[in-house]
Design a protein around this motif. Structure first.
Motif, PDB file in Angstrom:
ATOM      1  N   ALA A 149      32.449 -30.854  80.008  1.00 28.60           N
ATOM      2  CA  ALA A 149      34.202 -29.628  79.858  1.00 28.60           C
ATOM      3  C   ALA A 149      35.030 -30.290  80.911  1.00 28.60           C
ATOM      4  O   ALA A 149      35.892 -30.039  81.085  1.00 28.60           O
ATOM      5  N   ILE A 150      33.699 -29.722  82.503  1.00 31.62           N
ATOM      6  CA  ILE A 150      34.868 -29.533  83.445  1.00 31.62           C
ATOM      7  C   ILE A 150      35.674 -30.826  83.800  1.00 31.62           C
ATOM      8  O   ILE A 150      36.250 -31.239  83.969  1.00 31.62           O
ATOM      9  N   LYS A 151      34.401 -32.051  83.367  1.00 30.60           N
ATOM     10  CA  LYS A 151      35.005 -33.334  83.563  1.00 30.60           C
ATOM     11  C   LYS A 151      36.477 -34.220  82.787  1.00 30.60           C
ATOM     12  O   LYS A 151      37.465 -34.431  83.415  1.00 30.60           O
ATOM     13  N   ILE A 152      36.331 -33.129  81.766  1.00 38.71           N
ATOM     14  CA  ILE A 152      37.594 -32.950  80.532  1.00 38.71           C
ATOM     15  C   ILE A 152      38.736 -32.782  81.266  1.00 38.71           C
ATOM     16  O   ILE A 152      40.125 -33.373  81.507  1.00 38.71           O
ATOM     17  N   ASP A 153      38.687 -31.939  82.344  1.00 39.33           N
ATOM     18  CA  ASP A 153      39.663 -30.282  82.615  1.00 39.33           C
ATOM     19  C   ASP A 153      39.984 -30.925  83.896  1.00 39.33           C
ATOM     20  O   ASP A 153      40.979 -31.530  83.947  1.00 39.33           O
ATOM     21  N   ILE A 154      39.251 -31.859  84.532  1.00 36.78           N
ATOM     22  CA  ILE A 154      40.207 -32.251  85.509  1.00 36.78           C
ATOM     23  C   ILE A 154      40.249 -33.310  85.775  1.00 36.78           C
ATOM     24  O   ILE A 154      41.191 -33.501  86.059  1.00 36.78           O
ATOM     25  N   ILE A 155      40.199 -34.275  84.557  1.00 40.76           N
ATOM     26  CA  ILE A 155      40.760 -35.864  84.405  1.00 40.76           C
ATOM     27  C   ILE A 155      42.353 -35.128  83.402  1.00 40.76           C
ATOM     28  O   ILE A 155      43.341 -35.931  84.564  1.00 40.76           O
ATOM     29  N   ARG A 156      42.890 -34.653  82.529  1.00 41.79           N
ATOM     30  CA  ARG A 156      43.549 -33.940  82.728  1.00 41.79           C
ATOM     31  C   ARG A 156      44.549 -32.962  83.036  1.00 41.79           C
ATOM     32  O   ARG A 156      45.364 -33.765  83.565  1.00 41.79           O
ATOM     33  N   LEU A 157      44.380 -32.315  84.170  1.00 44.82           N
ATOM     34  CA  LEU A 157      44.712 -31.546  85.365  1.00 44.82           C
ATOM     35  C   LEU A 157      45.301 -32.826  86.441  1.00 44.82           C
ATOM     36  O   LEU A 157      46.543 -33.074  86.753  1.00 44.82           O
ATOM     37  N   THR A 158      44.770 -33.301  86.707  1.00 38.21           N
ATOM     38  CA  THR A 158      45.400 -34.287  87.288  1.00 38.21           C
ATOM     39  C   THR A 158      45.761 -35.505  87.237  1.00 38.21           C
ATOM     40  O   THR A 158      47.442 -35.479  87.614  1.00 38.21           O
ATOM     41  N   ILE A 159      46.018 -35.644  85.815  1.00 35.85           N
ATOM     42  CA  ILE A 159      47.207 -36.796  84.825  1.00 35.85           C
ATOM     43  C   ILE A 159      48.504 -35.401  85.329  1.00 35.85           C
ATOM     44  O   ILE A 159      49.332 -36.361  85.477  1.00 35.85           O
TER      45      ILE A 159
ATOM     46  N   LEU B 214      41.898 -40.568  77.531  1.00 35.40           N
ATOM     47  CA  LEU B 214      41.630 -39.420  77.830  1.00 35.40           C
ATOM     48  C   LEU B 214      41.062 -39.036  76.338  1.00 35.40           C
ATOM     49  O   LEU B 214      39.890 -39.349  76.280  1.00 35.40           O
ATOM     50  N   ILE B 215      42.058 -39.000  75.303  1.00 39.96           N
ATOM     51  CA  ILE B 215      41.694 -38.926  73.753  1.00 39.96           C
ATOM     52  C   ILE B 215      40.928 -39.834  73.406  1.00 39.96           C
ATOM     53  O   ILE B 215      39.853 -38.624  72.749  1.00 39.96           O
ATOM     54  N   ALA B 216      40.628 -40.389  73.564  1.00 39.92           N
ATOM     55  CA  ALA B 216      39.616 -41.146  73.193  1.00 39.92           C
ATOM     56  C   ALA B 216      37.889 -41.906  73.439  1.00 39.92           C
ATOM     57  O   ALA B 216      37.483 -41.480  72.246  1.00 39.92           O
ATOM     58  N   ALA B 217      38.683 -40.896  74.436  1.00 38.30           N
ATOM     59  CA  ALA B 217      36.886 -41.027  75.124  1.00 38.30           C
ATOM     60  C   ALA B 217      36.178 -39.863  74.347  1.00 38.30           C
ATOM     61  O   ALA B 217      35.435 -39.380  74.805  1.00 38.30           O
ATOM     62  N   VAL B 218      37.389 -38.664  74.090  1.00 41.72           N
ATOM     63  CA  VAL B 218      36.295 -36.988  74.415  1.00 41.72           C
ATOM     64  C   VAL B 218      35.683 -37.383  72.790  1.00 41.72           C
ATOM     65  O   VAL B 218      34.591 -36.501  73.070  1.00 41.72           O
ATOM     66  N   PRO B 219      35.634 -38.080  71.982  1.00 40.05           N
ATOM     67  CA  PRO B 219      34.732 -38.297  70.461  1.00 40.05           C
ATOM     68  C   PRO B 219      33.181 -37.963  71.533  1.00 40.05           C
ATOM     69  O   PRO B 219      32.291 -37.970  70.688  1.00 40.05           O
ATOM     70  N   TYR B 220      33.151 -39.439  72.174  1.00 42.65           N
ATOM     71  CA  TYR B 220      31.985 -39.925  72.108  1.00 42.65           C
ATOM     72  C   TYR B 220      30.450 -38.639  72.995  1.00 42.65           C
ATOM     73  O   TYR B 220      29.567 -38.832  72.604  1.00 42.65           O
ATOM     74  N   VAL B 221      31.826 -38.192  73.671  1.00 38.49           N
ATOM     75  CA  VAL B 221      31.179 -36.914  73.880  1.00 38.49           C
ATOM     76  C   VAL B 221      31.168 -34.971  72.813  1.00 38.49           C
ATOM     77  O   VAL B 221      30.329 -34.485  73.975  1.00 38.49           O
ATOM     78  N   SER B 222      31.165 -35.502  71.928  1.00 40.99           N
ATOM     79  CA  SER B 222      31.385 -34.125  70.752  1.00 40.99           C
ATOM     80  C   SER B 222      30.466 -33.370  70.852  1.00 40.99           C
ATOM     81  O   SER B 222      29.775 -34.550  69.527  1.00 40.99           O
ATOM     82  N   ASN B 223      29.930 -31.991  70.783  1.00 37.64           N
ATOM     83  CA  ASN B 223      28.644 -31.957  69.320  1.00 37.64           C
ATOM     84  C   ASN B 223      29.830 -31.141  68.355  1.00 37.64           C
ATOM     85  O   ASN B 223      29.306 -30.553  67.982  1.00 37.64           O
ATOM     86  N   ILE B 224      29.673 -32.350  67.854  1.00 38.43           N
ATOM     87  CA  ILE B 224      30.472 -32.502  66.522  1.00 38.43           C
ATOM     88  C   ILE B 224      30.118 -33.536  65.295  1.00 38.43           C
ATOM     89  O   ILE B 224      29.292 -34.247  65.714  1.00 38.43           O
ATOM     90  N   THR B 225      30.187 -33.077  64.120  1.00 42.59           N
ATOM     91  CA  THR B 225      29.205 -34.385  62.977  1.00 42.59           C
ATOM     92  C   THR B 225      30.653 -35.130  62.996  1.00 42.59           C
ATOM     93  O   THR B 225      30.700 -36.125  61.835  1.00 42.59           O
ATOM     94  N   GLY B 226      31.687 -34.743  63.328  1.00 45.59           N
ATOM     95  CA  GLY B 226      33.228 -36.063  62.562  1.00 45.59           C
ATOM     96  C   GLY B 226      34.272 -35.294  63.067  1.00 45.59           C
ATOM     97  O   GLY B 226      35.051 -36.031  63.533  1.00 45.59           O
ATOM     98  N   VAL B 227      34.156 -33.599  63.035  1.00 42.79           N
ATOM     99  CA  VAL B 227      34.894 -33.268  63.151  1.00 42.79           C
ATOM    100  C   VAL B 227      35.175 -32.147  64.120  1.00 42.79           C
ATOM    101  O   VAL B 227      34.389 -31.817  63.733  1.00 42.79           O
ATOM    102  N   TYR B 228      36.346 -31.761  64.649  1.00 44.36           N
ATOM    103  CA  TYR B 228      35.664 -30.290  65.435  1.00 44.36           C
ATOM    104  C   TYR B 228      36.163 -28.881  64.935  1.00 44.36           C
ATOM    105  O   TYR B 228      36.810 -27.731  65.106  1.00 44.36           O
ATOM    106  N   GLY B 229      35.699 -28.886  63.408  1.00 43.71           N
ATOM    107  CA  GLY B 229      36.266 -27.991  62.533  1.00 43.71           C
ATOM    108  C   GLY B 229      35.207 -26.995  62.884  1.00 43.71           C
ATOM    109  O   GLY B 229      34.814 -25.659  62.421  1.00 43.71           O
ATOM    110  N   ALA B 230      33.568 -27.096  63.513  1.00 41.21           N
ATOM    111  CA  ALA B 230      32.604 -26.413  63.640  1.00 41.21           C
ATOM    112  C   ALA B 230      31.807 -27.369  65.083  1.00 41.21           C
ATOM    113  O   ALA B 230      32.395 -28.373  64.640  1.00 41.21           O
ATOM    114  N   TYR B 231      31.338 -26.621  65.892  1.00 40.43           N
ATOM    115  CA  TYR B 231      30.125 -27.795  66.189  1.00 40.43           C
ATOM    116  C   TYR B 231      28.887 -27.384  65.932  1.00 40.43           C
ATOM    117  O   TYR B 231      28.062 -25.859  65.114  1.00 40.43           O
TER     118      TYR B 231
END
Length: 334
Positions: A114-124, A145-162
């Motif tokens: 989560a922190i890595k997503i933030d610091i990359i996004r803020l740096t961009i 960045l957007i393409a990389a996020v799903p590979y570390v997301s705690n979801i079944t496929g979408v973000y409607g629930a974790y």
């Protein structure tokens, strides 16, 4: 589906060189047809979807990041830490709201990711504000960045629930990987409502893959939308949902879906129309076929069933789900 769509266009439409992909989504259809030499006009109402295509398919060459004076922008972002990025943890919106710690128990990401997503996004964003990257470079990095996020997301496929337990993939570190779907050609992308955009553009063929059921898209992808916009939205509920009142699709409502299809076809300045739909859609095969026939040149309408998947629910029989392709030449096109 790409080969089926390609074959249908080749077999059913003459002299097609320019295609409108009006619901471009992840951008795979636009990227495929650009690689084949077609000119593409793509569009999606969700900003993160626009970012994915604007930062890859819209480009004709890899950005060089000449103003940054670093060997590789992607590798630089991969090695950032809070300290080296000089970013305050309190500004890290994804960490503060979507990974578990003292003030939230949401389990979308492990804390480090989560922190890595933030610091990359803020740096961009910092690079863009300082004019160290141009628009193409900005969207290229956002798309990566957007393409990389799903590979570390705690979801079944979408973000409607974790998930309530940590999936194994969440323990892997977030890693940006350079896009590979960049090729020479012409492609332009928009982030607009299709009702507003279609009257302003024209092409030889409209390809439409609209939502097919009552589930709105943004709730399923709200975190990707927030990462793309990084607008510190007001969020609510168990999942930390952003407001999406102004981003609802009429294709997701039984009461409005028929009129939405008719407006889309009517507004399209094209000779040919290809629609991708699903046998579990709000409209039946008969209903959507009837709408297409209202606009089709006589004897040009074609319908194709494509076996999509088979699945078994506990206690139920096998259920066949098919992808549907509708194709026709539009009457009185301009």
């Amino acid at each position: 589906m790409l080969n089926d769509i390609e074959n249908l266009i080749v077999d059913s439409a003459d002299n097609v060189t320019k295609i409108i992909d009006i619901f471009s989504g992840s951008g795979v259809v636009s990227a495929h047809f650009k690689s084949l030499g077609y000119e593409i006009i793509g569009n999606d109402f969700l900003y993160f979807s626009y970012v994915l295509s604007r930062g890859t398919t819209a480009l004709n060459s890899m950005p060089n990041f000449s103003k940054l004076h670093i060997e590789s922008a992607i590798e630089y972002l991969n090695t950032l830490t809070l300290e080296t990025a000089e970013i305050d943890i309190n500004d890290c919106f994804i960490f503060q709201n979507y990974s578990p710690h003292d003030t939230t128990n949401r389990m979308y990401f492990q804390n480090d990711n989560a922190i890595k997503i933030d610091i990359i996004r803020l740096t961009i964003e910092k690079w863009k504000t300082a004019n160290l990257i141009n628009e193409d470079e900005y969207f290229y990095l956002l798309a990566t960045l957007i393409a990389a996020v799903p590979y570390v997301s705690n979801i079944t496929g979408v973000y409607g629930a974790y998930l309530k337990h940590w999936d194994n993939r969440t323990f892997k570190p977030l890693i940006l990987v350079a896009p590979t779907n960049i090729c020479n050609g012409k492609a332009t992308f928009y982030n607009q409502n299709c009702d507003e955009l279609l009257p302003k553009i024209s092409a030889d063929l409209l390809y439409a893959d609209p939502p097919y059921n009552s589930r709105q898209y943004l709730p399923n992808y709200h975190i990707l939308e927030t990462i793309a916009r990084y607008d510190y939205p007001e969020i609510h509920g168990i999942t930390g949902m952003r407001n999406y009142e102004n981003q609802k699709s009429e294709f997701c409502s039984k009461s409005s879906v028929e009129s939405a299809f008719r407006r889309m076809i009517q507004n399209a300045s094209v000779r040919y129309v290809v629609i991708s739909y699903n046998s579990e859609g709000l409209l039946s095969k008969e209903q959507l076929s009837e709408i297409c026939l209202e606009f089709a040149v006589k004897k040009t309408f074609h319908y194709h069933d494509i076996d999509y998947r088979r699945y078994n629910n506990v206690g139920t029989k096998s259920h066949r789900v098919t992808e549907q392709l509708y194709c026709f030449e539009k009457e009185n096109y301009t």
